[in-house]
Design a protein around this motif. Structure first.
Motif, PDB file in Angstrom:
ATOM      1  N   GLU A  35       0.809  -1.218   0.000  1.00  0.00           N
ATOM      2  CA  GLU A  35       0.000   0.000   0.000  1.00  0.00           C
ATOM      3  C   GLU A  35       0.844   1.269   0.000  1.00  0.00           C
ATOM      4  O   GLU A  35       0.352   2.334  -0.352  1.00  0.00           O
ATOM      5  CB  GLU A  35      -0.910   0.027   1.234  1.00  0.00           C
ATOM      6  CG  GLU A  35      -2.018  -0.958   1.176  1.00  0.00           C
ATOM      7  CD  GLU A  35      -2.854  -0.961   2.440  1.00  0.00           C
ATOM      8  OE1 GLU A  35      -4.032  -1.298   2.340  1.00  0.00           O
ATOM      9  OE2 GLU A  35      -2.320  -0.627   3.523  1.00  0.00           O
ATOM     10  N   ALA A  36       2.087   1.168   0.389  1.00  0.00           N
ATOM     11  CA  ALA A  36       2.948   2.344   0.463  1.00  0.00           C
ATOM     12  C   ALA A  36       3.237   2.872  -0.938  1.00  0.00           C
ATOM     13  O   ALA A  36       3.445   2.115  -1.877  1.00  0.00           O
ATOM     14  CB  ALA A  36       4.249   1.998   1.170  1.00  0.00           C
ATOM     15  N   GLN A  67      -4.965   2.116  -2.321  1.00  0.00           N
ATOM     16  CA  GLN A  67      -6.082   1.260  -1.948  1.00  0.00           C
ATOM     17  C   GLN A  67      -5.995   0.001  -2.802  1.00  0.00           C
ATOM     18  O   GLN A  67      -6.114   0.070  -4.022  1.00  0.00           O
ATOM     19  CB  GLN A  67      -7.417   1.974  -2.173  1.00  0.00           C
ATOM     20  CG  GLN A  67      -7.622   3.173  -1.285  1.00  0.00           C
ATOM     21  CD  GLN A  67      -7.683   2.784   0.176  1.00  0.00           C
ATOM     22  OE1 GLN A  67      -8.304   1.787   0.542  1.00  0.00           O
ATOM     23  NE2 GLN A  67      -7.031   3.559   1.026  1.00  0.00           N
ATOM     24  N   LEU A  68      -5.740  -1.133  -2.160  1.00  0.00           N
ATOM     25  CA  LEU A  68      -5.605  -2.390  -2.885  1.00  0.00           C
ATOM     26  C   LEU A  68      -6.970  -3.023  -3.140  1.00  0.00           C
ATOM     27  O   LEU A  68      -7.864  -2.940  -2.300  1.00  0.00           O
ATOM     28  CB  LEU A  68      -4.727  -3.360  -2.095  1.00  0.00           C
ATOM     29  CG  LEU A  68      -3.312  -2.885  -1.795  1.00  0.00           C
ATOM     30  CD1 LEU A  68      -2.588  -3.909  -0.937  1.00  0.00           C
ATOM     31  CD2 LEU A  68      -2.545  -2.636  -3.072  1.00  0.00           C
ATOM     32  N   THR A  69      -7.096  -3.663  -4.262  1.00  0.00           N
ATOM     33  CA  THR A  69      -8.327  -4.378  -4.587  1.00  0.00           C
ATOM     34  C   THR A  69      -8.308  -5.738  -3.884  1.00  0.00           C
ATOM     35  O   THR A  69      -7.258  -6.192  -3.410  1.00  0.00           O
ATOM     36  CB  THR A  69      -8.456  -4.601  -6.106  1.00  0.00           C
ATOM     37  OG1 THR A  69      -7.393  -5.473  -6.527  1.00  0.00           O
ATOM     38  CG2 THR A  69      -8.392  -3.293  -6.876  1.00  0.00           C
ATOM     39  N   ASP A  70      -9.457  -6.382  -3.858  1.00  0.00           N
ATOM     40  CA  ASP A  70      -9.530  -7.725  -3.272  1.00  0.00           C
ATOM     41  C   ASP A  70      -8.619  -8.694  -4.030  1.00  0.00           C
ATOM     42  O   ASP A  70      -7.999  -9.567  -3.427  1.00  0.00           O
ATOM     43  CB  ASP A  70     -10.973  -8.238  -3.293  1.00  0.00           C
ATOM     44  CG  ASP A  70     -11.850  -7.503  -2.294  1.00  0.00           C
ATOM     45  OD1 ASP A  70     -11.304  -6.906  -1.341  1.00  0.00           O
ATOM     46  OD2 ASP A  70     -13.082  -7.539  -2.465  1.00  0.00           O
ATOM     47  N   THR A  71      -8.532  -8.518  -5.333  1.00  0.00           N
ATOM     48  CA  THR A  71      -7.667  -9.370  -6.147  1.00  0.00           C
ATOM     49  C   THR A  71      -6.204  -9.180  -5.755  1.00  0.00           C
ATOM     50  O   THR A  71      -5.448 -10.150  -5.649  1.00  0.00           O
ATOM     51  CB  THR A  71      -7.856  -9.057  -7.643  1.00  0.00           C
ATOM     52  OG1 THR A  71      -9.241  -9.214  -7.961  1.00  0.00           O
ATOM     53  CG2 THR A  71      -7.016  -9.949  -8.516  1.00  0.00           C
ATOM     54  N   GLU A  72      -5.796  -7.939  -5.528  1.00  0.00           N
ATOM     55  CA  GLU A  72      -4.413  -7.662  -5.120  1.00  0.00           C
ATOM     56  C   GLU A  72      -4.126  -8.233  -3.738  1.00  0.00           C
ATOM     57  O   GLU A  72      -3.053  -8.809  -3.505  1.00  0.00           O
ATOM     58  CB  GLU A  72      -4.138  -6.158  -5.144  1.00  0.00           C
ATOM     59  CG  GLU A  72      -4.099  -5.568  -6.543  1.00  0.00           C
ATOM     60  CD  GLU A  72      -4.061  -4.053  -6.551  1.00  0.00           C
ATOM     61  OE1 GLU A  72      -3.327  -3.499  -7.380  1.00  0.00           O
ATOM     62  OE2 GLU A  72      -4.767  -3.421  -5.728  1.00  0.00           O
ATOM     63  N   LEU A  73      -5.080  -8.085  -2.814  1.00  0.00           N
ATOM     64  CA  LEU A  73      -4.910  -8.654  -1.478  1.00  0.00           C
ATOM     65  C   LEU A  73      -4.759 -10.170  -1.553  1.00  0.00           C
ATOM     66  O   LEU A  73      -3.886 -10.761  -0.907  1.00  0.00           O
ATOM     67  CB  LEU A  73      -6.097  -8.291  -0.582  1.00  0.00           C
ATOM     68  CG  LEU A  73      -6.218  -6.832  -0.170  1.00  0.00           C
ATOM     69  CD1 LEU A  73      -7.543  -6.605   0.558  1.00  0.00           C
ATOM     70  CD2 LEU A  73      -5.063  -6.410   0.694  1.00  0.00           C
ATOM     71  N   HIS A  74      -5.605 -10.781  -2.353  1.00  0.00           N
ATOM     72  CA  HIS A  74      -5.558 -12.235  -2.536  1.00  0.00           C
ATOM     73  C   HIS A  74      -4.195 -12.652  -3.084  1.00  0.00           C
ATOM     74  O   HIS A  74      -3.590 -13.623  -2.625  1.00  0.00           O
ATOM     75  CB  HIS A  74      -6.687 -12.673  -3.470  1.00  0.00           C
ATOM     76  CG  HIS A  74      -6.825 -14.146  -3.599  1.00  0.00           C
ATOM     77  ND1 HIS A  74      -6.087 -14.869  -4.508  1.00  0.00           N
ATOM     78  CD2 HIS A  74      -7.589 -15.043  -2.932  1.00  0.00           C
ATOM     79  CE1 HIS A  74      -6.395 -16.140  -4.402  1.00  0.00           C
ATOM     80  NE2 HIS A  74      -7.310 -16.274  -3.450  1.00  0.00           N
ATOM     81  N   ALA A  75      -3.695 -11.908  -4.073  1.00  0.00           N
ATOM     82  CA  ALA A  75      -2.408 -12.229  -4.695  1.00  0.00           C
ATOM     83  C   ALA A  75      -1.262 -12.109  -3.692  1.00  0.00           C
ATOM     84  O   ALA A  75      -0.331 -12.924  -3.703  1.00  0.00           O
ATOM     85  CB  ALA A  75      -2.167 -11.317  -5.890  1.00  0.00           C
TER      86      ALA A  75
END
Length: 115
Positions: A35-36, A67-75
């Motif tokens: 996120e940084a 702001q990360l997407t759910d897809t990015e968090l999952h990855a």
């Protein structure tokens, strides 16, 4: 996903579950790092004569975060789990079965968030 990770970290801390604590802290740290903003996106001023390009003023050291997407968090969580599995294989090859088992357990903890 982040809410679940934080909630489960709190429960793991209370239960003193070292494997879960390590895995969840690592995943949350990886998310925070993602996120940084890169350093070249930070706000700078040249008003300080002693340090060129220094940030000055109220809120100068604060930067907005991505702001990360759910897809990015999952990855990110998937990569953390994969990295542990890969490292476990390497430790196993080197005869460090105890460390390999620990890393596999951490990967299992993170895998619960991928399903």
């Amino acid at each position: 996903m982040r809410t679940s990770l934080r909630r489960d970290l709190k429960a793991a801390l209370k239960a003193r579950d070292r494997v879960s604590i390590t895995a969840l802290r690592s995943a949350l740290a990886a998310i925070e790092n993602a996120e940084a903003l890169p350093a070249d996106h930070l706000r700078r001023t040249t008003e300080n004569e002693h340090v060129a390009g220094a940030a000055a003023g109220v809120g100068a050291t604060e930067a907005e975060r991505r702001q990360l997407t759910d897809t990015e968090l999952h990855a990110i969580v998937e990569k953390e789990a994969h990295d542990r599995s890969a490292a476990a294989g390497e430790y196993e090859r080197l005869g460090r079965h105890d460390r390999a088992e620990s890393l596999r357990s951490e990967a299992d903890v993170l895998s619960r968030y991928l399903g």
